[in-house]
Design a protein around this motif. Structure first.
Motif, PDB file in Angstrom:
ATOM      1  N   LEU A 167       0.833  -1.222   0.000  1.00  0.00           N
ATOM      2  CA  LEU A 167       0.000   0.000   0.000  1.00  0.00           C
ATOM      3  C   LEU A 167       0.860   1.262   0.000  1.00  0.00           C
ATOM      4  O   LEU A 167       0.599   2.227  -0.707  1.00  0.00           O
ATOM      5  CB  LEU A 167      -0.897   0.000   1.242  1.00  0.00           C
TER       6      LEU A 167
ATOM      7  N   LYS B  11       1.151   4.229  -2.760  1.00  0.00           N
ATOM      8  CA  LYS B  11       1.010   5.653  -2.403  1.00  0.00           C
ATOM      9  C   LYS B  11       2.139   6.465  -3.021  1.00  0.00           C
ATOM     10  O   LYS B  11       1.925   7.547  -3.597  1.00  0.00           O
ATOM     11  CB  LYS B  11       1.069   5.801  -0.872  1.00  0.00           C
TER      12      LYS B  11
ATOM     13  N   GLN C 176       1.718   6.759  -6.692  1.00  0.00           N
ATOM     14  CA  GLN C 176       0.637   7.724  -6.982  1.00  0.00           C
ATOM     15  C   GLN C 176       1.150   9.155  -6.901  1.00  0.00           C
ATOM     16  O   GLN C 176       0.926   9.980  -7.791  1.00  0.00           O
ATOM     17  CB  GLN C 176      -0.476   7.544  -5.950  1.00  0.00           C
TER      18      GLN C 176
ATOM     19  N   MET D 210       1.585  11.921  -9.828  1.00  0.00           N
ATOM     20  CA  MET D 210       0.917  13.231  -9.710  1.00  0.00           C
ATOM     21  C   MET D 210       1.900  14.378  -9.906  1.00  0.00           C
ATOM     22  O   MET D 210       1.637  15.349 -10.619  1.00  0.00           O
ATOM     23  CB  MET D 210       0.272  13.315  -8.313  1.00  0.00           C
TER      24      MET D 210
ATOM     25  N   VAL E 138       1.816  17.142 -12.834  1.00  0.00           N
ATOM     26  CA  VAL E 138       1.750  18.588 -12.560  1.00  0.00           C
ATOM     27  C   VAL E 138       2.911  19.318 -13.233  1.00  0.00           C
ATOM     28  O   VAL E 138       2.732  20.376 -13.852  1.00  0.00           O
ATOM     29  CB  VAL E 138       1.729  18.847 -11.030  1.00  0.00           C
TER      30      VAL E 138
ATOM     31  N   PHE F 265       2.348  19.493 -16.917  1.00  0.00           N
ATOM     32  CA  PHE F 265       1.306  20.482 -17.204  1.00  0.00           C
ATOM     33  C   PHE F 265       1.876  21.901 -17.186  1.00  0.00           C
ATOM     34  O   PHE F 265       1.677  22.689 -18.107  1.00  0.00           O
ATOM     35  CB  PHE F 265       0.169  20.345 -16.175  1.00  0.00           C
ATOM     36  N   PHE F 266       2.637  22.223 -16.120  1.00  0.00           N
ATOM     37  CA  PHE F 266       3.203  23.570 -16.025  1.00  0.00           C
ATOM     38  C   PHE F 266       4.220  23.834 -17.130  1.00  0.00           C
ATOM     39  O   PHE F 266       4.303  24.947 -17.653  1.00  0.00           O
ATOM     40  CB  PHE F 266       3.834  23.790 -14.643  1.00  0.00           C
TER      41      PHE F 266
ATOM     42  N   VAL G 164       2.258  24.647 -20.228  1.00  0.00           N
ATOM     43  CA  VAL G 164       1.709  26.010 -20.142  1.00  0.00           C
ATOM     44  C   VAL G 164       2.817  27.037 -20.391  1.00  0.00           C
ATOM     45  O   VAL G 164       2.643  27.998 -21.137  1.00  0.00           O
ATOM     46  CB  VAL G 164       1.040  26.251 -18.765  1.00  0.00           C
TER      47      VAL G 164
ATOM     48  N   ILE H  65       4.088  32.121 -27.531  1.00  0.00           N
ATOM     49  CA  ILE H  65       3.188  33.205 -27.963  1.00  0.00           C
ATOM     50  C   ILE H  65       3.838  34.565 -27.686  1.00  0.00           C
ATOM     51  O   ILE H  65       3.813  35.460 -28.525  1.00  0.00           O
ATOM     52  CB  ILE H  65       1.814  33.081 -27.257  1.00  0.00           C
TER      53      ILE H  65
ATOM     54  N   LYS I  83       6.818  42.675 -33.195  1.00  0.00           N
ATOM     55  CA  LYS I  83       7.137  44.022 -32.714  1.00  0.00           C
ATOM     56  C   LYS I  83       8.445  44.516 -33.335  1.00  0.00           C
ATOM     57  O   LYS I  83       8.546  45.668 -33.758  1.00  0.00           O
ATOM     58  CB  LYS I  83       7.256  43.969 -31.183  1.00  0.00           C
TER      59      LYS I  83
ATOM     60  N   ASP J 141       8.927  50.790 -39.308  1.00  0.00           N
ATOM     61  CA  ASP J 141       8.780  52.201 -38.947  1.00  0.00           C
ATOM     62  C   ASP J 141      10.071  52.971 -39.224  1.00  0.00           C
ATOM     63  O   ASP J 141      10.039  54.109 -39.685  1.00  0.00           O
ATOM     64  CB  ASP J 141       8.396  52.338 -37.469  1.00  0.00           C
TER      65      ASP J 141
ATOM     66  N   ARG K 150      10.372  53.536 -42.871  1.00  0.00           N
ATOM     67  CA  ARG K 150       9.436  54.596 -43.267  1.00  0.00           C
ATOM     68  C   ARG K 150       9.997  55.964 -42.887  1.00  0.00           C
ATOM     69  O   ARG K 150       9.831  56.934 -43.603  1.00  0.00           O
ATOM     70  CB  ARG K 150       8.087  54.388 -42.579  1.00  0.00           C
TER      71      ARG K 150
ATOM     72  N   VAL L  43      -5.098  23.141 -10.034  1.00  0.00           N
ATOM     73  CA  VAL L  43      -4.550  23.205 -11.394  1.00  0.00           C
ATOM     74  C   VAL L  43      -5.471  24.023 -12.305  1.00  0.00           C
ATOM     75  O   VAL L  43      -5.007  24.863 -13.086  1.00  0.00           O
ATOM     76  CB  VAL L  43      -4.331  21.774 -11.950  1.00  0.00           C
TER      77      VAL L  43
ATOM     78  N   PHE M 282      -3.094  36.095 -20.293  1.00  0.00           N
ATOM     79  CA  PHE M 282      -2.785  36.057 -21.720  1.00  0.00           C
ATOM     80  C   PHE M 282      -3.832  36.819 -22.534  1.00  0.00           C
ATOM     81  O   PHE M 282      -3.501  37.636 -23.393  1.00  0.00           O
ATOM     82  CB  PHE M 282      -2.702  34.602 -22.187  1.00  0.00           C
TER      83      PHE M 282
ATOM     84  N   ILE N 240       3.340  55.509 -37.070  1.00  0.00           N
ATOM     85  CA  ILE N 240       4.067  56.458 -37.939  1.00  0.00           C
ATOM     86  C   ILE N 240       3.382  56.548 -39.292  1.00  0.00           C
ATOM     87  O   ILE N 240       3.208  57.632 -39.840  1.00  0.00           O
ATOM     88  CB  ILE N 240       5.531  55.999 -38.094  1.00  0.00           C
TER      89      ILE N 240
ATOM     90  N   GLN O 189       1.985  59.906 -40.892  1.00  0.00           N
ATOM     91  CA  GLN O 189       2.477  60.423 -42.178  1.00  0.00           C
ATOM     92  C   GLN O 189       1.325  60.646 -43.152  1.00  0.00           C
ATOM     93  O   GLN O 189       1.305  61.634 -43.887  1.00  0.00           O
ATOM     94  CB  GLN O 189       3.482  59.433 -42.790  1.00  0.00           C
TER      95      GLN O 189
END
Lengths: 177, 165
Positions: A6, A10, A13, A17, A21, A24-25, A28, A35, A43, A50, A53, B19, B30, B43, B47
């Protein structure tokens, strides 16, 4: 013996777990960072666009193109000067280290999107582009500018007409790092 | 033995709840970051507005007015006629000219990077902002990314533009 089994169960288990976890993290975190980094790339590209330009815009203020007949139009391009430069061999491929430089009239629109060979055809609106010089083909960056041209039909003795245009420039791509 | 199993189940449910809450917090952060309105100045739009204000229109009696002059004229005598040969008022002519300039400068559509726009002539007063001469041109899109710029003129007048991407 049963108690030992037993306890082992345990521990197993709990280990499963913890692994679940952590996985999973990790997933994520991977999604979040991928992203975030994708947004960063966009950017950086936007900032480079820019900047290009802004270079295109600065060209409008250079002595070769600047429209000085009016103090009210800082970013206007004198089309007569631009035509003279396009005919001048001294400016070919050596101006501002660019390999493509052209002006395009957006409005009033032209019937066709073609390059002008003389000022008369530009005024007659049979063409809408003035190619100052053209070397190898690179992706061009554009900036909106005002194009100033003398129009003898305005008023009694004529006046400058301001048109909406774009300046197209192309330079070798910036090296990374 | 039954009690033990119940305790295990309660523990498992608690972990799942923790969780799920953490996942929702991540998702919330997000979505708040990505979906917000990007009000940073552009810009390109700046312009465009600068060049559009210099544009020579077909409106005016002795010599044609620029868009900048039309904006001022529209705010003062919006209902007056554009010129003796035109049936349009000053404000109508300004609206038509702005629309022509925008439509010829950008390609708007669902397949295009730019989905829509909003252009307004605004007067800023001590009591707030008001649209001048009903000059509010728009082509709305459901996207949330917005680039905007504005050009202040005299008398508290502002030419404002938004582009939806």
């Amino acid at each position: 013996m049963v108690k030992n089994k037993l306890a082992q169960m345990k521990i197993q288990q709990m280990a499963f777990m913890i692994v679940a976890v952590v996985v999973f993290f990790a997933m994520v975190a991977v999604i979040y960072f991928s992203i975030s980094l994708r947004g960063l790339e966009t950017k950086v590209q936007e900032l480079r666009d820019d900047e290009a330009r802004e270079i295109a815009r600065q060209l409008a203020s250079s002595p070769e193109f600047a429209f000085t007949a009016s103090s009210d139009c800082e970013d206007c391009i004198d089309l007569e000067r631009a035509f003279q430069i396009s005919q001048n061999p001294n400016y070919q491929n050596s101006f501002w280290n660019l390999n493509y430089l052209a002006l395009e009239r957006i409005s009033p629109p032209s019937s066709e999107n073609i390059s002008c060979t003389n000022l008369q055809s530009y005024i007659a609106r049979t063409c809408n582009q003035i190619v100052i010089f053209k070397d190898e083909s690179y992706a061009t960056k554009t900036a909106f500018v005002s194009l100033a041209i003398w129009d003898p039909t305005i008023g009694v003795s004529g006046d400058y007409r301001y048109q909406l245009g774009r300046i197209h420039v192309s330079a070798p791509p910036i090296e990374d790092g | 033995m039954d009690k033990k199993a119940q305790e295990e189940m309660v523990g498992f449910v608690l972990i799942m709840l923790v969780v799920a809450v953490i996942f929702l917090v991540f998702l919330g952060i997000f979505l708040r970051g990505g979906g917000s309105k990007d009000e940073t100045g552009s810009i390109e739009i700046d312009q465009f507005l600068g060049s559009a204000l210099q544009y020579t229109t077909e409106c005016g009696d002795y010599s044609p007015d620029t868009v900048k002059e039309l904006v001022r004229e529209c705010s003062k005598n919006g209902g007056s006629s554009c010129n003796s040969a035109s049936s349009h008022t000053v404000c109508e002519s300004l609206k038509l000219t702005l629309q022509e300039l925008i439509e010829s400068s950008w390609n708007f559509g669902m397949d295009s990077p730019d989905k829509g726009y909003l252009v307004q002539v605004i007067r800023e007063t001590s009591t707030g902002k008001e649209i001048v001469g009903n000059i509010s041109l728009s082509r709305y899109s459901s996207t949330s990314t917005v680039r905007s710029a504005e050009k202040p003129l005299s008398d508290g007048l502002i030419l404002y533009m938004e582009i939806y991407s």
